[in-house]
Design a protein around this motif. Structure first.
Motif, PDB file in Angstrom:
ATOM      1  N   ASP A 144       0.821  -1.210   0.000  1.00  0.00           N
ATOM      2  CA  ASP A 144       0.000   0.000   0.000  1.00  0.00           C
ATOM      3  C   ASP A 144       0.856   1.262   0.000  1.00  0.00           C
ATOM      4  N   LEU A 145       1.887   1.260   0.817  1.00  0.00           N
ATOM      5  CA  LEU A 145       2.743   2.438   0.891  1.00  0.00           C
ATOM      6  C   LEU A 145       3.496   2.654  -0.421  1.00  0.00           C
ATOM      7  N   LEU A 146       3.976   1.589  -1.019  1.00  0.00           N
ATOM      8  CA  LEU A 146       4.691   1.718  -2.292  1.00  0.00           C
ATOM      9  C   LEU A 146       3.824   2.381  -3.356  1.00  0.00           C
ATOM     10  N   THR A 191       6.264   8.502  -4.670  1.00  0.00           N
ATOM     11  CA  THR A 191       6.826   8.980  -5.931  1.00  0.00           C
ATOM     12  C   THR A 191       8.182   8.326  -6.166  1.00  0.00           C
ATOM     13  N   LEU A 192       8.703   8.469  -7.369  1.00  0.00           N
ATOM     14  CA  LEU A 192      10.019   7.954  -7.697  1.00  0.00           C
ATOM     15  C   LEU A 192      11.066   8.545  -6.747  1.00  0.00           C
ATOM     16  N   GLU A 193      10.956   9.841  -6.509  1.00  0.00           N
ATOM     17  CA  GLU A 193      11.937  10.511  -5.656  1.00  0.00           C
ATOM     18  C   GLU A 193      11.854  10.015  -4.218  1.00  0.00           C
ATOM     19  N   GLU A 194      10.640   9.778  -3.733  1.00  0.00           N
ATOM     20  CA  GLU A 194      10.471   9.265  -2.369  1.00  0.00           C
ATOM     21  C   GLU A 194      11.022   7.849  -2.238  1.00  0.00           C
ATOM     22  N   LYS A 195      10.866   7.051  -3.272  1.00  0.00           N
ATOM     23  CA  LYS A 195      11.420   5.697  -3.239  1.00  0.00           C
ATOM     24  C   LYS A 195      12.944   5.732  -3.209  1.00  0.00           C
ATOM     25  N   ALA A 207      13.624  -3.285  -3.995  1.00  0.00           N
ATOM     26  CA  ALA A 207      14.612  -2.785  -3.037  1.00  0.00           C
ATOM     27  C   ALA A 207      13.943  -1.960  -1.940  1.00  0.00           C
ATOM     28  N   VAL A 208      13.032  -1.081  -2.328  1.00  0.00           N
ATOM     29  CA  VAL A 208      12.344  -0.235  -1.348  1.00  0.00           C
ATOM     30  C   VAL A 208      11.517  -1.095  -0.395  1.00  0.00           C
ATOM     31  N   ALA A 209      10.876  -2.120  -0.933  1.00  0.00           N
ATOM     32  CA  ALA A 209      10.050  -3.007  -0.110  1.00  0.00           C
ATOM     33  C   ALA A 209      10.893  -3.696   0.954  1.00  0.00           C
ATOM     34  N   HIS A 210      12.122  -4.081   0.610  1.00  0.00           N
ATOM     35  CA  HIS A 210      12.994  -4.738   1.583  1.00  0.00           C
ATOM     36  C   HIS A 210      13.284  -3.827   2.767  1.00  0.00           C
ATOM     37  N   VAL A 211      13.447  -2.526   2.497  1.00  0.00           N
ATOM     38  CA  VAL A 211      13.729  -1.565   3.569  1.00  0.00           C
ATOM     39  C   VAL A 211      12.464  -1.268   4.372  1.00  0.00           C
ATOM     40  N   LEU A 212      11.374  -0.993   3.677  1.00  0.00           N
ATOM     41  CA  LEU A 212      10.129  -0.651   4.369  1.00  0.00           C
ATOM     42  C   LEU A 212       9.643  -1.794   5.255  1.00  0.00           C
ATOM     43  N   ARG A 213       9.812  -3.009   4.777  1.00  0.00           N
ATOM     44  CA  ARG A 213       9.348  -4.162   5.531  1.00  0.00           C
ATOM     45  C   ARG A 213       9.938  -4.167   6.943  1.00  0.00           C
ATOM     46  N   LEU A 214      11.221  -3.832   7.059  1.00  0.00           N
ATOM     47  CA  LEU A 214      11.842  -3.839   8.372  1.00  0.00           C
ATOM     48  C   LEU A 214      11.367  -2.681   9.237  1.00  0.00           C
ATOM     49  N   LYS A 215      11.035  -1.575   8.614  1.00  0.00           N
ATOM     50  CA  LYS A 215      10.467  -0.469   9.407  1.00  0.00           C
ATOM     51  C   LYS A 215       9.135  -0.874  10.019  1.00  0.00           C
ATOM     52  N   PHE A 216       8.347  -1.615   9.250  1.00  0.00           N
ATOM     53  CA  PHE A 216       7.075  -2.100   9.784  1.00  0.00           C
ATOM     54  C   PHE A 216       7.299  -3.171  10.847  1.00  0.00           C
ATOM     55  N   ILE A 217       8.194  -4.102  10.576  1.00  0.00           N
ATOM     56  CA  ILE A 217       8.441  -5.187  11.526  1.00  0.00           C
ATOM     57  C   ILE A 217       8.947  -4.649  12.861  1.00  0.00           C
ATOM     58  N   MET A 218       9.739  -3.595  12.819  1.00  0.00           N
ATOM     59  CA  MET A 218      10.242  -3.008  14.058  1.00  0.00           C
ATOM     60  C   MET A 218       9.206  -2.172  14.786  1.00  0.00           C
ATOM     61  N   GLY A 219       8.054  -1.957  14.146  1.00  0.00           N
ATOM     62  CA  GLY A 219       6.996  -1.183  14.795  1.00  0.00           C
ATOM     63  C   GLY A 219       7.234   0.306  14.812  1.00  0.00           C
ATOM     64  N   LEU A 220       8.053   0.808  13.883  1.00  0.00           N
ATOM     65  CA  LEU A 220       8.438   2.213  13.930  1.00  0.00           C
ATOM     66  C   LEU A 220       7.317   3.150  13.522  1.00  0.00           C
ATOM     67  N   PHE A 221       6.371   2.687  12.715  1.00  0.00           N
ATOM     68  CA  PHE A 221       5.263   3.558  12.336  1.00  0.00           C
ATOM     69  C   PHE A 221       4.379   3.851  13.542  1.00  0.00           C
ATOM     70  N   GLU A 222       4.312   2.907  14.462  1.00  0.00           N
ATOM     71  CA  GLU A 222       3.490   3.095  15.662  1.00  0.00           C
ATOM     72  C   GLU A 222       4.291   3.707  16.818  1.00  0.00           C
ATOM     73  N   LYS A 223       5.589   3.324  16.918  1.00  0.00           N
ATOM     74  CA  LYS A 223       6.407   3.791  18.033  1.00  0.00           C
ATOM     75  C   LYS A 223       7.765   4.264  17.510  1.00  0.00           C
ATOM     76  N   PRO A 224       7.791   5.467  16.937  1.00  0.00           N
ATOM     77  CA  PRO A 224       9.055   5.955  16.377  1.00  0.00           C
ATOM     78  C   PRO A 224      10.008   6.550  17.417  1.00  0.00           C
TER      79      PRO A 224
END
Length: 806
Positions: A53-55, A59-63, A389-406
Motif C-alpha cells: 500500500d505504501l509503495l 513517488t520515484l523521488e520518495e522511493k 529494493a524499497v520493499a525490503h527496507v520498508l518491511r523492516l520499518k514495519f516489523i520493528m513497529g516504527l510507524f506506531e512507536k518511532p
C-alpha cells in the motif's frame, strides 16, 4: 416583516447547524473509512499488505530517498543542554526524502564529535526523537527513519560500554558470553534511538598485514560462524520490535579479509569452491540465524565488484539462503564501482549495475539519489526492481513497529546505558579473551606480595591504545589500563615503578635507559608492548572513514592498525624490540603483555621471554582483566582464533590448509609460531577414553563422539576442548583438518566430566566436483585436543553410503 425575517434567519441557522452536524458525522465516517483504506497506517494489517500500500503512494523521488543512507552526525544541533534537528537535516529531508541515516550518534576524530561536542546518552535519545518527530510531522507520508550505528564491540557513541574487539571476543571461544554481550550492546544502542547495529564482521582472515584483522573472528569458518550466530541472536533477540534490540548488519559480503598484498579493499584471490567452503559459511550461518541486513564489501571477486555481483546478492543470498532482510553497500561502495574498479563510466551507470544486481541500499547516498532517479527515467532500472529494493527496507520499518512507536524513552537511555552491570560484563569478556601463550617455569601467576615490580612499555598506561578502532572518545576515569589494574591488585607494600620506555612508532623520543634501570631494581617486570588502532585529531581520513597513511610523518602517532593501516611487515614498530631486549638483558623475570590488533612478530620474545600474555584490545576493563590473570585471580583459558606466523614469508599461514605439498623453507619450517586454538592455563587437563558411534539409517546420519576430560591439577579452570575432522580420501581436495565442534568447559580441581559432540551431515559434507554438497562414503579421522597442534585423542569411523546435503 421583521418578525418573518427573524424567523427565516433562525430557521436557516438551525438548518445550517443540522447540516454541519450531519457533515461532521459524514466526515467522521469518511475518516473511519480512510483509516481502512490507508492500509500502511493500520498496525493490524499484514506487513506485506502495508508495504504494498505504501509503495503505491510513493513517488520515484520518495522511493529513491528510502534507499539512501546519509552520514548522520551533522543532522542534529547541540546548543548547551538542548538538542534539535539541524538545517542540514531539514534540507535533505525536503529535497531528497531520505529514509535512513548512519552514525548519527558516532563520536570520533573523523566526525569531530568529542566529549564536549558530542551527545550524552540522554541527549542522544532526545536527538533521535527530534529527527523522528520532524519526519513524522513534516513529510507527506510520515515514514519513520532507520538509524544505523557502528556496534562491533560496543555502540560507537559517548557513554556506552566498550568491550574487547572482535578478535578478542573470538578468543573466548564462548558463544553464550558473546550473545550476552551483543544483547547489552543492542540495548544501549536501541535505547538511544538506533535501529541497526553494524556487526558482526564475518570476514575470514588469512592476511594479518591487512589493517582490519582486529574486527574479525579469525581464520576458521566454523568458529566465525558460531560467533556470528551469537552476535545476531544477541543483537536481534527473539522480538526485533522489543524496544531493546537492533537489526544486525553482517559485514563484509564477502572474501574481504584476505586481500592481495594485505591492501584494505584489495582483490580477493579465491575461486568458487573456496568461496563456498571457506568464506561464505559464516554468512550463511548468520543468515540462517535470522540476520536481517548484510553489507556488500569493497573488494572484487574474479573481476566482479561485490557491490554489483548478482551471484552473491541474488543467487546465493536470496535464492540459496532465503534471506528476508535488506542489503546495503559499504560507505561509498557503489561510487567505487566507477572510481576504484572502473567497471562503470558514470555514477548513474554504477547505480544501475548495483540495484540491478540486488543491492538494496546505498550507504553514503551518492549513488541512489539523482543518479538512480536518472537510471530509472532512462529505463536502465525498472520500477519493479526499484520497488523490490524499497520493499525490503520498508518491511523492516514495519516489523520493528516504527510507524506506531518511532520514539524512545529518554529517561531509560539516561539510566540504562553504560551501567555497572555492563562494566562487569566487559570485564568478563576481557578476562575470557586473554590468551596465555607461554608460561615457562610457571612464572605466572605473580604474587601480590611482590616487593618491587617494574611496569614498562608504551601500552601499559595508554587508554586509547587499549580500545581498538571504532571507539568513541572516553573519559580517562572510565578506562582501566594495565598499570592501573596492577596498582589496584598488589599489596600496598609493593613498590611499582612505571616507565613508558618508548612509543609504538615514534623513534625520536624514548626513556629506554630509565626502563632498564627500573627493571634492574625490580623483582619482576611486566612489559606491555604491541600496537595501536587509536585515532587522533591529526590523522586525515578518506571519505570512507579509512585513515590516510603518511609515509613521511614527523609527529608520528601510535596508530599502526585499524582500517586503512595495512602493514608491509609484522615486526614490532618503533623502538619496542630494542626496549624488550634491553629489559630482558637486565636479568629479572619478565612477563610480556601484548595489546594489539593483529598478530605481530614475537619470535625473539618466544625464545627469550618466559611468560607471554596476549590481550588483543581488551576494552575498558582490560587493565583489571589482565591484572586478574597476572596475579592468579583469574585462570586464563583464551585460545587463539588465528595463527601467529614466524615470518611474512610464510603468508598465508593458517591451520586448515588443503592437502598439498606444504614443506619447510630453507630459513625455517612452515609451521606458525603459535597455532590456531593455542592457549595455556594454570591448570592441566587430561583427555582419555574416546568413543565414536555411527548411526546410519535411511534419511539419518549421526556420529556421536564422547571422551573424558579431567582437571588433574589443584587449580580450578576452563579448558577449551576442540574437535577436528579429516575426510581421509575424497573426490576433491579438502582440508587436512577442520574444526567442527568445541566447548569451553569449567572443571574444579580434580573434577572429571564426559564431553559429548554430535556430528551431522552438515559437519561431514564436502563440495564435490559437480558443486553439490554431499557426505561421501569412506573413512574419517577425528582429532580431539587443546589446539589444532596439540591433539590428545584420535579415532576413526566409516560412512558406508553417500548422503546429499541441502
Amino acid at each position: 416583516m421583521e418578525l418573518k425575517k427573524s424567523t427565516v434567519t433562525k430557521s436557516c441557522i438551525m438548518l445550517c447547524l443540522a447540516m454541519l452536524g450531519a457533515g461532521a458525522h459524514v466526515s467522521a465516517q469518511a475518516q473511519k473509512g480512510n483509516a481502512n483504506v490507508i492500509v500502511y497506517k493500520n498496525a493490524n494489517a499484514p506487513v506485506d499488505a502495508r508495504v504494498k500500500d505504501l509503495l503505491k503512494r510513493m513517488t520515484l523521488e520518495e522511493k529513491a530517498g528510502q534507499l539512501s543512507t546519509l552520514l548522520g552526525w551533522d543532522m542534529y544541533e547541540k546548543n548547551g543542554s538542548s538538542v534539535g534537528v539541524s538545517q542540514t537535516f531539514k534540507d535533505v529531508i525536503a529535497k531528497r526524502h531520505i529514509g535512513s541515516f548512519w552514525a548519527t550518534l558516532r563520536a570520533d576524530p573523523w566526525t569531530k564529535k568529542t566529549l564536549e561536542t558530542g551527545l550524552t546518552p540522554k541527549m542522544a535519545a532526545e536527538a533521535t526523537n527530534a529527527l523522528q518527530r520532524y519526519v513524522m510531522e513534516n513529510t507527506r507520508l510520515g515514514i519513520p527513519l532507520l538509524l544505523a550505528e557502528e556496534c562491533p564491540h560496543g555502540h560507537m557513541a559517548i557513554g556506552t560500554t566498550v568491550f574487547s574487539t572482535s578478535i578478542g571476543q573470538a578468543s573466548t571461544w564462548d558463544p553464550a558470553l558473546i550473545q550476552e554481550m551483543a544483547g547489552a550492546i543492542a540495548k544501549e544502542a536501541r535505547l538511544q534511538g538506533a535501529h541497526i547495529g553494524y556487526g558482526p564482521v564475518l570476514d575470514l582472515v588469512r592476511e594479518p598485514r591487512w589493517s582490519r584483522l582486529e574486527e574479525t573472528y579469525g581464520e576458521d569458518p566454523y568458529l566465525i560462524g558460531q560467533m556470528g550466530i551469537a552476535m545476531v541472536k544477541g543483537f536481534q533477540g527473539s522480538k526485533i520490535n522489543s524496544g531493546t534490540n537492533v537489526i544486525s548488519t553482517l559485514k563484509h559480503f564477502t572474501a574481504y579479509g584476505s586481500p592481495e598484498g594485505g591492501h584494505n579493499g584489495g582483490i580477493a584471490l579465491t575461486g568458487p569452491r573456496d568461496l563456498y567452503v571457506s568464506y561464505l559459511p559464516p554468512f550463511r550461518d548468520a543468515v540462517k540465524a535470522g540476520a536481517l541486513s548484510i553489507m556488500a564489501s569493497y573488494n572484487s571477486i574474479d573481476g566482479i565488484p561485490c557491490s554489483t555481483n548478482p551471484f552473491l546478492l541474488k543467487d546465493v543470498l536470496i535464492k540459496e539462503w532465503g534471506f528476508r532482510g535488506f542489503s546495503v553497500s559499504d560507505l561509498g561502495g557503489i561510487p567505487g564501482v566507477r572510481t576504484t574498479h572502473k567497471v562503470a563510466a558514470t555514477i548513474d551507470e554504477a547505480a544501475a549495475l548495483a540495484i540491478n544486481a540486488g543491492l538494496d541500499a546505498d550507504l553514503g547516498g551518492e549513488a541512489y539519489g539523482d543518479a538512480l532517479i536518472k537510471a530509472v527515467k532512462d529505463k536502465r532500472v525498472t520500477m519493479a526492481t526499484l520497488d523490490t529494493a524499497v520493499a525490503h527496507v520498508l518491511r523492516l520499518k514495519f516489523i520493528m513497529g516504527l510507524f506506531e512507536k518511532p520514539y524512545v524513552d529518554v529517561a531509560a537511555a539516561e539510566k540504562s546505558v553504560g551501567t555497572e552491570a555492563n562494566r562487569q560484563l566487559a570485564k568478563r569478556v576481557a578476562a575470557e579473551s586473554i590468551v596465555l601463550m607461554k608460561n615457562e617455569g610457571n612464572l605466572l601467576p605473580l604474587k601480590k606480595t611482590i616487593k618491587k615490580l617494574a611496569v614498562i612499555g608504551p601500552n601499559a598506561d595508554n587508554i586509547y591504545n587499549q580500545l581498538g578502532d571504532y571507539t568513541a572518545p572516553q573519559p580517562a576515569a572510565k578506562i582501566v589500563t594495565v598499570l592501573e589494574g596492577i596498582q589496584a591488585k598488589v599489596s600496598p607494600d609493593t613498590k611499582i615503578t612505571y616507565v613508558k620506555g618508548c612509543a609504538i612508532r615514534d623513534t625520536a623520543h624514548s626513556t629506554i635507559n630509565e626502563a632498564v634501570a627500573a627493571a634492574k631494581d625490580a623483582d619482576a617486570v611486566v612489559i606491555v608492548l604491541g600496537g595501536s588502532s587509536a585515532r587522533d585529531f591529526e590523522t586525515s581520513f578518506q571519505s570512507t572513514g579509512a585513515a590516510e597513511v603518511k609515509a613521511s610523518e614527523v609527529a608520528v602517532s601510535d596508530m599502526e592498525s585499524g582500517e586503512g593501516y595495512d602493514r608491509v611487515s609484522l615486526d614490532l614498530m618503533g623502538l619496542q624490540s630494542q626496549l624488550l631486549q634491553r629489559v630482558v638483558a637486565a636479568g629479572k623475570p619478565v612477563v610480556l603483555v601484548l595489546i594489539e590488533g593483529r598478530p605481530l612478530n614475537i619470535n625473539w620474545a618466544a625464545a627469550h621471554v618466559p611468560a607471554i600474555v596476549n590481550a588483543w584490545y581488551p576494552g575498558q576493563e582490560g587493565g583489571n582483566a589482565v591484572a586478574d590473570v597476572l596475579f592468579g585471580d583469574y585462570n586464563p583459558a583464551g585460545r587463539l582464533p588465528v595463527s601467529i606466523p614466524k615470518s611474512i614469508g610464510q603468508l598465508p599461514v593458517y591451520y586448515n590448509y588443503k592437502s598439498a605439498s606444504r614443506h619447510d623453507y630453507v630459513e625455517m619450517d612452515a609451521k606458525p609460531l603459535y597455532s590456531f586454538g593455542h592457549g595455556l592455563s594454570y591448570s592441566s587437563f587430561d583427555y582419555s577414553n574416546v568413543r565414536t558411534t555411527v548411526q546410519e539409517t535411511a534419511g539419518n546420519l549421526k556420529v556421536t563422539v564422547k571422551f573424558l576430560l579431567k582437571n588433574n591439577s589443584t587449580v580450578a579452570g576452563d579448558e577449551v576442548a576442540q574437535l577436528y575432522l579429516r575426510d581421509d580420501f575424497t573426490s576433491v581436495v579438502t582440508a587436512e583438518q577442520q574444526l567442527k565442534k568445541f566447548q569451553r568447559v569449567h572443571l574444579e580441581a580434580g573434577q572429571q566430566k564426559e564431553i559429548s559432540f554430535e556430528l551431522l551431515p552438515e559437519d561431514l559434507k564436502l563440495l564435490n566436483a559437480g558443486m553439490k554438497w554431499v557426505v561421501e562414503p569412506g573413512a574419517f579421522t577425528i582429532m580431539i585436543g587443546a589446539s589444532s597442534e596439540d591433539i590428545r585423542l584420535r579415532d576413526k569411523f566409516e560412512i558406508s553410503k553417500q548422503v546429499a546435503v541441502k
